[in-house]
Design a protein around this motif. Sequence first.
Motif, short mmCIF file in Angstrom:
data_model
loop_
_atom_site.label_atom_id
_atom_site.label_comp_id
_atom_site.label_asym_id
_atom_site.label_seq_id
_atom_site.Cartn_x
_atom_site.Cartn_y
_atom_site.Cartn_z
N ILE A 174 -36.03 -5.04 -6.97
CA ILE A 174 -35.61 -4.13 -5.69
C ILE A 174 -34.13 -4.35 -5.47
O ILE A 174 -33.05 -3.73 -5.42
CB ILE A 174 -36.62 -3.86 -4.67
CG1 ILE A 174 -37.78 -3.30 -5.08
CG2 ILE A 174 -35.89 -3.23 -3.58
CD1 ILE A 174 -38.96 -3.27 -4.11
N ARG A 177 -31.57 -3.68 -7.85
CA ARG A 177 -31.39 -2.20 -8.08
C ARG A 177 -30.29 -1.67 -6.86
O ARG A 177 -29.82 -0.76 -7.06
CB ARG A 177 -32.63 -1.51 -8.14
CG ARG A 177 -33.26 -1.29 -9.71
CD ARG A 177 -33.87 0.18 -9.56
NE ARG A 177 -33.19 1.21 -9.75
CZ ARG A 177 -32.57 1.61 -10.71
NH1 ARG A 177 -32.85 1.43 -11.94
NH2 ARG A 177 -32.13 3.03 -10.72
N ASP A 447 -43.11 -1.84 -9.15
CA ASP A 447 -42.36 -1.47 -7.52
C ASP A 447 -42.70 -0.07 -7.39
O ASP A 447 -43.21 -0.08 -5.87
CB ASP A 447 -40.75 -1.62 -7.89
CG ASP A 447 -40.57 -3.27 -8.14
OD1 ASP A 447 -41.35 -4.16 -7.72
OD2 ASP A 447 -39.44 -3.47 -8.19
N ASP A 448 -42.57 0.94 -8.29
CA ASP A 448 -42.70 2.18 -7.65
C ASP A 448 -44.18 2.47 -7.17
O ASP A 448 -44.52 3.03 -6.34
CB ASP A 448 -42.39 3.27 -8.82
CG ASP A 448 -41.10 3.76 -8.90
OD1 ASP A 448 -40.37 3.63 -7.91
OD2 ASP A 448 -40.57 4.19 -9.85
N GLU A 467 -35.61 5.39 -1.28
CA GLU A 467 -35.87 6.41 -2.08
C GLU A 467 -34.40 6.70 -2.86
O GLU A 467 -34.50 7.00 -4.21
CB GLU A 467 -36.02 7.52 -1.05
CG GLU A 467 -37.21 7.83 -0.37
CD GLU A 467 -38.11 8.29 -1.41
OE1 GLU A 467 -38.10 8.54 -2.51
OE2 GLU A 467 -39.29 8.78 -0.91
N ARG A 470 -34.38 4.78 -6.26
CA ARG A 470 -35.33 5.22 -7.28
C ARG A 470 -34.84 6.10 -8.12
O ARG A 470 -35.04 6.07 -9.27
CB ARG A 470 -36.65 5.79 -6.53
CG ARG A 470 -37.48 4.82 -5.73
CD ARG A 470 -38.50 5.51 -5.23
NE ARG A 470 -39.81 4.89 -5.25
CZ ARG A 470 -41.02 5.77 -4.96
NH1 ARG A 470 -41.18 6.63 -4.41
NH2 ARG A 470 -42.20 4.65 -5.22
N SER A 471 -33.64 6.80 -7.81
CA SER A 471 -33.19 7.78 -8.47
C SER A 471 -31.77 7.58 -9.05
O SER A 471 -31.13 8.27 -9.82
CB SER A 471 -33.30 9.23 -7.77
OG SER A 471 -32.65 9.01 -6.59
#
Length: 495
Positions: A174, A177, A447-448, A467, A470-471
């Motif tokens: 995380i 990312r 993770d999701d 959020e 994630r995208s």
Amino acid sequence: MDILYKSTRGSKKTVTASQAILKGLADDGGLYVPTEVPKLPVSLASLKDMDYKQTAYMVMREFLTDFSEDELKDCIDKAYDSKFDIEEITKIREADGAGYLELFHGATIAFKDMALSILPHLLTCAAKKNDVHDKIIILTATSGDTGKAALSGFADVEGTGIIVFYPKHGVSHIQERQMITQKGGNTYVVGIEGNFDDAQTGVKNMFGNSELAERMSEKGYRFSSANSINIGRLVPQIVYYVYAYGRLIKNGKLKPGDKVNYVVPTGNFGNILAAYYAGRMGIPVGRLICASNENKVLYDFFKSGTYDKNREFILTSSPSMDILISSNLERLIYIISGEDGEKTRALMESLSDAGIYSVTGEMKDKLSVFYGGYASEAETASCIKDLYEKEGYVIDTHTAVAASVYKKYRTETGDDTPCVIASTASPYKFAGSVMRAIDKSYESGDDDFLINELSRISGVKIPKAIEEIRSAPVLHKRLCAKDGMQKEVEDILGL
Ligand SMILES: *Cc1c(COP(=O)(O)O)cnc(C)c1O
């Protein structure tokens, strides 16, 4: 009254607040401390009527006396806005006999946002005040949280650029990312094939490279640091301890003048030092409870008076506290030495040469406001589980270290003074460790999945910061060897 800043290592030279923020570290290698700690300019009773930004202005103008009212208010307005997901900026959640001061409502859901959202504005303002026209390049090595909070704070801030190095295989998924999806035309993120120490050493070498500095200067650049030793990070952190006291009065938890205990999960000793300064300003502090994870070098120090970093470095579930050299402790050492710069220098040299130093009995006696404690990995996990089962409240691993130490403190001392626990990260940031603490069956799961489960069991909405990643597309793909860091910087800056 003008407050100036002097070094902890004996140099007699003083600088203004804005110069201290620009420089970060004093020329003699010491940290800047205020020549005097200002007292709160208002009564304790009136704190309950002040919102976060008003409190921030009241505290910061006492320390940063060469900033004008307009300059300071402008910095505060730019920092504490809708980047935070609650209007109050921070709030206290009561659970199991303590108040959890949630410091994770900023852009990167860790408490570092509290200071790193204002530091870029203080820094650019300080540059203007001191006629510095170079573009300021922030160079940072990170083990996870600082890098993202600094990227987010400096993104698209005019007159600055930021380059962050992180260990490619040494941060959580995380955390990685969060960094590689960072937007902003002035942000650069580089993964290195090496560990955090390699990244830190590479950055330090660049700071110390005068030939590089010269080439930078020809192009109109200069390096600066967003590290927690900068007083531009320390001062904004004092604010929330003052603010929390006002909230406790407002909630009827205490009367003006009553004592409060603060419990702080500690790594580099920056956050708890801010609580100490809040006490020096006039907040009636009972005890400052310094909570460590299994890297319990501070616990041992408060117990014995000897600071000894010669020990195994333990990787824990609270990685932002995995640290053996707590840099900000130097400021406290300076204070308890009776502001003796020579003595402080000698102790710090002993730390860098031999990894160990001891303070005198007289100095140790001045530490009585502090209580050191630590929590094992098992205690930290069971604290998360117990609090969830009892109150339905889910806390992160760092906060759980603090909550666990507080429980031991209560048992040991019977002290039932109202208590505020600094809650330093959202549980979403460490969803894997948190979910496994609550239920072993979460041992597997990506993770999701764990993030969705966390939301389901806690009833807390998934934060925007999560959020988004994630995208979000990956925008940073730079990788380098550990000895290739300077080449990356030269490439990025076109040197
Ligand atoms: C940085 C950090 C800490 C430690 O704070 P210090 O000021 O270094 O003592 C604790 N918890 C979290 C989540 C952090 O990111």
